[in-house]
Design an enzyme around this catalytic site. Sequence first.
Site, short mmCIF file in Angstrom:
data_model
loop_
_atom_site.label_atom_id
_atom_site.label_comp_id
_atom_site.label_asym_id
_atom_site.label_seq_id
_atom_site.Cartn_x
_atom_site.Cartn_y
_atom_site.Cartn_z
N ASN A 149 28.65 19.50 13.59
CA ASN A 149 27.72 18.51 13.02
C ASN A 149 27.13 18.86 11.66
OD1 ASN A 149 26.22 20.49 14.32
ND2 ASN A 149 24.70 19.08 15.12
N GLY A 224 26.14 25.86 19.13
CA GLY A 224 26.97 24.88 19.83
C GLY A 224 26.30 24.45 21.12
N SER A 225 27.11 23.99 22.06
CA SER A 225 26.54 23.40 23.27
C SER A 225 26.11 24.46 24.28
CB SER A 225 27.58 22.48 23.91
OG SER A 225 28.69 23.25 24.29
N GLY A 229 27.73 28.19 25.10
CA GLY A 229 26.83 29.32 24.89
C GLY A 229 26.70 30.17 26.14
N GLU A 244 22.23 29.48 19.39
CA GLU A 244 21.49 28.28 18.98
C GLU A 244 22.16 27.11 19.69
OE1 GLU A 244 18.84 28.27 17.18
OE2 GLU A 244 18.86 30.21 16.16
N CYS A 278 21.11 18.86 16.76
CA CYS A 278 20.50 19.56 17.90
C CYS A 278 19.04 19.19 18.02
CB CYS A 278 20.68 21.06 17.74
SG CYS A 278 20.09 21.70 16.17
P1 NAD Z 1 30.78 23.14 21.24
O1 NAD Z 1 30.01 24.09 22.10
O2 NAD Z 1 31.77 22.26 21.87
O3 NAD Z 1 31.59 23.95 20.11
C1 NAD Z 1 30.94 24.86 19.24
C2 NAD Z 1 31.94 25.91 18.76
O4 NAD Z 1 32.31 26.74 19.86
C3 NAD Z 1 33.24 25.32 18.21
O5 NAD Z 1 33.65 26.07 17.09
C4 NAD Z 1 34.21 25.52 19.37
O6 NAD Z 1 35.56 25.58 18.98
C5 NAD Z 1 33.73 26.86 19.91
N1 NAD Z 1 34.14 27.18 21.28
C6 NAD Z 1 34.56 26.33 22.25
N2 NAD Z 1 34.84 27.02 23.38
C7 NAD Z 1 34.54 28.32 23.13
C8 NAD Z 1 34.59 29.51 23.90
N3 NAD Z 1 34.97 29.51 25.18
N4 NAD Z 1 34.22 30.68 23.33
C9 NAD Z 1 33.78 30.70 22.04
N5 NAD Z 1 33.72 29.61 21.25
C10 NAD Z 1 34.09 28.43 21.79
O7 NAD Z 1 29.69 22.29 20.42
P2 NAD Z 1 29.94 21.00 19.49
O8 NAD Z 1 30.27 19.84 20.34
O9 NAD Z 1 30.81 21.36 18.34
O10 NAD Z 1 28.46 20.82 18.89
C11 NAD Z 1 27.46 20.06 19.50
C12 NAD Z 1 26.46 20.95 20.23
O11 NAD Z 1 25.92 21.93 19.33
C13 NAD Z 1 25.26 20.16 20.72
O12 NAD Z 1 24.94 20.59 22.01
C14 NAD Z 1 24.16 20.52 19.73
O13 NAD Z 1 22.86 20.37 20.22
C15 NAD Z 1 24.49 21.95 19.44
N6 NAD Z 1 23.89 22.38 18.17
C16 NAD Z 1 22.86 23.29 18.21
C17 NAD Z 1 22.22 23.67 17.03
C18 NAD Z 1 21.09 24.64 17.03
O14 NAD Z 1 20.78 25.19 15.98
N7 NAD Z 1 20.42 24.89 18.16
C19 NAD Z 1 22.66 23.13 15.81
C20 NAD Z 1 23.72 22.22 15.82
C21 NAD Z 1 24.33 21.86 17.01
#
Ligand code: NAD
Length: 468
Positions: A149, A224-225, A229, A244, A278
């Site tokens: 995002n 990420g999600s 995480g 995060e 997020c």
């Molecule tokens: P996601 O968790 O699907 O992916 C994030 C990253 O993790 C990607 O690069 C993905 O390829 C990687 N990934 C996937 N599986 C993995 C694994 N098993 N091991 C390591 N890495 C892996 O998230 P998304 O859909 O890209 O982003 C949206 C989410 O991110 C939402 O939940 C949003 O709230 C969160 N987000 C949080 C913040 C924050 O600062 N707290 C900021 C932006 C987005």
Amino acid sequence: MKMLINGKGINKEDKIDVINPFNNQIVGKVPLGDAKDAKDAINAAHKAKKSMEEMSSRKLSRILYDIHQELKEEHQEISKLITLETGKPIRDSKVEMDRSLQTLLMAAEESKRIHGETVPMDAAIAGKSVFGFTIKIPLGVVAAITPFNYPVNLAIHKIAPALAAKNTVVFKPSSKAPLAALKMAEIMDGHLPNGVVNVITGGGSVLGDEIVTSDLVNKISFTGSVPTGLSIARKAGMKKLTLELGGNDPLLVMDDADLDVAVAGAVGGSYLNAGQVCIAVKRIIVHEKVADEFINQLVSHTRKVKVGDPMDHETVMGPLIDENAAINVEQAVNKAIEDGAQLLCGGNRDGAFFDPTVLDHVEQDMELVQKETFGPVSPVIRVKDLDEAIEVANSTPYGLQAGVFTSSIENAKRAVREIESGSVLINKQSTFRTDNMPFGGFKMSGMGKEGVKYAVEDMTRSKMVVIG
Ligand code: NAD
């Protein structure tokens, strides 16, 4: 575009198409890296550690300023790439680039301020005539894993502090939006010794597992999600972690709030980046005395949000990242309506577009507001007083940021004390963030803090020195 390992562009026969969600055209391709590529990148970063450890802070800071300068020259092009690969309106992509440059500058400044402290050894019985102090040393190899995002600024929030603290980096951007981040990393690589910044692209779990379980990686900085995480936290062993994660941020509107300001906060916070933030406003908790007036204004402002071609400078909201993401939002909204919520405007999907949507009479136990709904939805929950507002605010597993609109200092103080989230903002919506403030959630929203100074701190370890 290519991956970047040990200063070389690495290509693969198998590629991932990067799709523009506005028109479904392919805007670029990146290699489908595999576990061996991840190993190569980690080994390159491990070998490059010495080049960073031996670099003076003065030189490192100059390099970060030079990277800033070159990135600034590419502002237009990278902003355009962000819009093409994510569907983010161009005016917001430009803001993201402005912020990225600012984050980088802060890291360049911070790189000259990393220091330990003297310890008053003679305060302890055994410390008489002993000198003691700490020095801050790099962690080694830092892995940066980012979501789609904010593909550039979220990456810079990890990579720049890691470099400022003299670490080397393995960076894995989201496969949905890797192009702008790759361009940014190429620029960084041009100024740094080979292997200091490496980028791998490909499937999250294949590359992620290799990174997360490697003994050569010392820290993982992940955004990420929540499910991803949690899976990282389970596998990471003794590595330092910054997570995060998702948010479900509330906006509380009390009966003494300035409603114009609160409505502007709700609209800005709900539809920014089509709600895919997020810290987007994901729940609006309104005192029943002002609910009707607030909702009337909210609906009227929501109807005016200009939705359309993200390359058009007038567009305020573009599509979501892909059609599946829009379908998920559609399903969550429909389920809430089935469960009794009242649709006041929006609710329609067209491909990856989902209309800005207002729902009234949402209940705190509906899935729409219990889970993170990552889309342009304003669910309004009516409450009778501040007690109930705080109870609803705290009723999800998340705790990233919370905005409270009130003119009463007593309400504000209570909200600050009682809302369980990493930040509580008075008369600002949750999307408010400056890149130097400590940022990071409570509960399932994560652990550790970003914000340049705090991230730099987290990218070092302390070594105690005793001189007898
Ligand atoms: P996601 O968790 O699907 O992916 C994030 C990253 O993790 C990607 O690069 C993905 O390829 C990687 N990934 C996937 N599986 C993995 C694994 N098993 N091991 C390591 N890495 C892996 O998230 P998304 O859909 O890209 O982003 C949206 C989410 O991110 C939402 O939940 C949003 O709230 C969160 N987000 C949080 C913040 C924050 O600062 N707290 C900021 C932006 C987005």
